[in-house]
Design a protein around this motif. Structure first.
Motif, PDB file in Angstrom:
ATOM      1  N   GLY A  40      66.677   2.558 -12.405  1.00 56.29           N
ATOM      2  CA  GLY A  40      67.459   3.696 -12.899  1.00 56.29           C
ATOM      3  C   GLY A  40      68.301   4.386 -11.851  1.00 56.29           C
ATOM      4  O   GLY A  40      69.120   3.742 -11.172  1.00 56.29           O
ATOM      5  N   ALA A  41      68.090   5.703 -11.682  1.00 55.78           N
ATOM      6  CA  ALA A  41      69.003   6.536 -10.884  1.00 55.78           C
ATOM      7  C   ALA A  41      69.350   5.923  -9.519  1.00 55.78           C
ATOM      8  O   ALA A  41      70.511   5.932  -9.118  1.00 55.78           O
ATOM      9  CB  ALA A  41      68.387   7.922 -10.682  1.00 55.78           C
ATOM     10  N   ALA A  42      68.354   5.382  -8.823  1.00 56.96           N
ATOM     11  CA  ALA A  42      68.588   4.912  -7.445  1.00 56.96           C
ATOM     12  C   ALA A  42      69.403   3.621  -7.400  1.00 56.96           C
ATOM     13  O   ALA A  42      70.034   3.327  -6.376  1.00 56.96           O
ATOM     14  CB  ALA A  42      67.244   4.703  -6.743  1.00 56.96           C
ATOM     15  N   SER A  73      70.265  -1.609 -18.447  1.00 59.97           N
ATOM     16  CA  SER A  73      69.535  -0.486 -17.854  1.00 59.97           C
ATOM     17  C   SER A  73      68.364  -0.173 -18.779  1.00 59.97           C
ATOM     18  O   SER A  73      68.538   0.492 -19.797  1.00 59.97           O
ATOM     19  CB  SER A  73      70.476   0.715 -17.734  1.00 59.97           C
ATOM     20  N   PHE A  74      67.180  -0.706 -18.431  1.00 58.08           N
ATOM     21  CA  PHE A  74      66.072  -0.621 -19.401  1.00 58.08           C
ATOM     22  C   PHE A  74      64.965   0.345 -18.972  1.00 58.08           C
ATOM     23  O   PHE A  74      63.916   0.401 -19.614  1.00 58.08           O
ATOM     24  CB  PHE A  74      65.505  -2.014 -19.728  1.00 58.08           C
ATOM     25  N   VAL A 119      69.406   7.850 -15.745  1.00 58.96           N
ATOM     26  CA  VAL A 119      70.758   7.445 -15.384  1.00 58.96           C
ATOM     27  C   VAL A 119      71.752   8.195 -16.251  1.00 58.96           C
ATOM     28  O   VAL A 119      71.540   8.343 -17.451  1.00 58.96           O
ATOM     29  CB  VAL A 119      70.936   5.928 -15.680  1.00 58.96           C
ATOM     30  N   SER A 120      72.846   8.668 -15.632  1.00 59.70           N
ATOM     31  CA  SER A 120      73.950   9.109 -16.483  1.00 59.70           C
ATOM     32  C   SER A 120      75.196   8.363 -16.033  1.00 59.70           C
ATOM     33  O   SER A 120      75.430   8.217 -14.829  1.00 59.70           O
ATOM     34  CB  SER A 120      74.150  10.616 -16.426  1.00 59.70           C
ATOM     35  N   LEU A 121      75.958   7.869 -16.997  1.00 59.74           N
ATOM     36  CA  LEU A 121      77.169   7.116 -16.693  1.00 59.74           C
ATOM     37  C   LEU A 121      78.208   8.128 -16.209  1.00 59.74           C
ATOM     38  O   LEU A 121      78.545   9.070 -16.920  1.00 59.74           O
ATOM     39  CB  LEU A 121      77.647   6.434 -17.976  1.00 59.74           C
TER      40      LEU A 121
END
Ligand SMILES: NC(=O)c1ccc[n+]([C@@H]2O[C@H](COP(=O)([O-])OP(=O)(O)OC[C@H]3O[C@@H](n4cnc5c(N)ncnc54)[C@H](OP(=O)(O)O)[C@@H]3O)[C@@H](O)[C@H]2O)c1
Length: 323
Positions: free
Chosen positions: A216-218, A235-236, A243-245
């Motif tokens: 995710g975020a990293a 992205s599961f 996560v934000s696009l």
């Protein structure tokens, strides 16, 4: 009465408290189960912290294996004594529980309770990601993050068995060794190395066809730089944070990329889809394509310690809670 691990408020591992509960007989469409092994999953952490919403209070846990104790009205596919495993809904961290019959699968003779509880949710996830989210073909080049984790080890082995060329990442040299043993062509320690540069070098600048990212975020944004033009970002999960696009145009800038955020719920909406995945999983285990690595076992009442281990990245493979 049964012992269960209940969450009454969101927070750290200490909100996982042991209580005695009355389970009662199964209602219509339900089965009553004696858990023999319970699978630990990162989704349990998200539900504990409140990132994934479950109405409070609730018994934690999404996966287990054991024996059917009794069946409710209208249940014809199971009987008392059957060996089963299940995934979702919450309620697995308990000695006994009730479950909608459609969430359970019968265990083949060769599959023990520990293996089933370590493999079902994570293995069904690997199944749908590799067959339905993207149908992996021989020669596909895949990047799999956290490839020494519970889901990551099954993903890596199954992808390699399908003929894919797998690049796996992990947070230590020991974990990278596990990834290589599981059939990856390249293992990258993303704590000490630059995985984008290593992927670019390994693919001679082309990039990979698909990224499977449960971190995710990293890892999300740098992973976009690992994809070939029109490649797929799956992205599961969000072990390092959600996560934000940043903006949709980033997908254009980086080569008309595709992005998906899949969930088990959408891929396994009914008993037929769930059992399709489970059958493929158990067949792959029986055929020796998948070795289910149980990296740790904790007594059920030590669920807080198990959560601490998972969140501190000190686990490898699947972790079990033993009722
Ligand atoms: N969407 C779905 O259908 C679905 C289904 C099942 C699982 N998942 C997701 O798949 C991912 C893996 O789940 P799992 O249960 O098999 O867990 P896991 O991979 O056994 O454990 C998570 C791993 O993520 C890595 N990680 C990287 N940064 C981290 C951080 N800041 N905090 C904690 N861990 C970090 C660690 O490996 P390293 O030390 O090697 O970095 C850690 O061992 C999770 O995100 C989960 O939500 C999604």
């Amino acid at each position: 009465m049964t012992r269960a691990i209940i969450i009454r408020e969101h927070g750290g591992p200490d909100v996982l408290r042991v209580e005695d509960l009355e389970v009662g007989p199964p209602g219509p469409g339900q089965i009553k189960i004696r858990n023999r092994a319970v699978g630990l999953n990162f989704i349990d952490v998200y539900q504990r912290t409140g990132l994934y919403k479950v109405p409070l209070p609730f018994v934690a846990g999404n996966e287990g294996a054991g024996e059917v104790m009794a069946v409710g009205a209208g249940v014809s596919e199971f009987e008392a004594g059957d060996r089963i495993a299940y995934q979702g809904p919450v309620g697995a961290y308990a000695d006994e529980r009730l479950l909608p019959a459609g969430k359970a699968v019968k265990l083949p003779d060769g599959i023990g309770f520990d293996t089933a509880a370590a493999a079902l949710l994570k293995g069904n996830t690997a199944f749908y990601l590799l067959h339905w989210t993207h149908a992996v073909k021989p020669g596909d080049v895949l990047l799999i993050h956290a490839a020494a984790g519970g889901t990551g080890q099954i993903l890596t082995q199954w992808a390699a068995a399908l003929g894919a060329i797998v690049i796996g990442t992990a947070g230590s040299e020991e974990k990278c060794e596990v990834i290589r043993r599981n059939g990856a062509a390249l293992a990258v320690n993303y704590k000490t190395g630059d995985f984008v540069a290593e992927v670019r070098a390994f693919t001679e600048g082309r990039g990979v066809d698909v990224v499977y990212d449960g971190v995710g975020a990293a890892t999300f944004e740098p992973s976009l730089d690992c994809l070939r033009p029109r490649g797929l970002m799956v992205s599961f999960g969000n072990a390092s944070g959600p996560v934000s696009l940043p903006r949709l145009g980033i997908l254009a800038d980086k080569g008309s990329l595709f992005v998906t955020r899949p969930t088990s719920g959408a891929y396994f909406p009914d008993a037929v889809s769930l059992r399709t995945g489970a059958e493929a999983l158990f067949d792959a285990i029986a055929a020796g394509k998948l070795n289910i690595d149980i990296g740790g076992r904790f007594p059920l009442v030590e669920a807080p310690a198990a959560h601490r281990a998972l969140e501190s990245r000190s686990t490898s493979g699947s972790t079990l809670l033993i009722p």
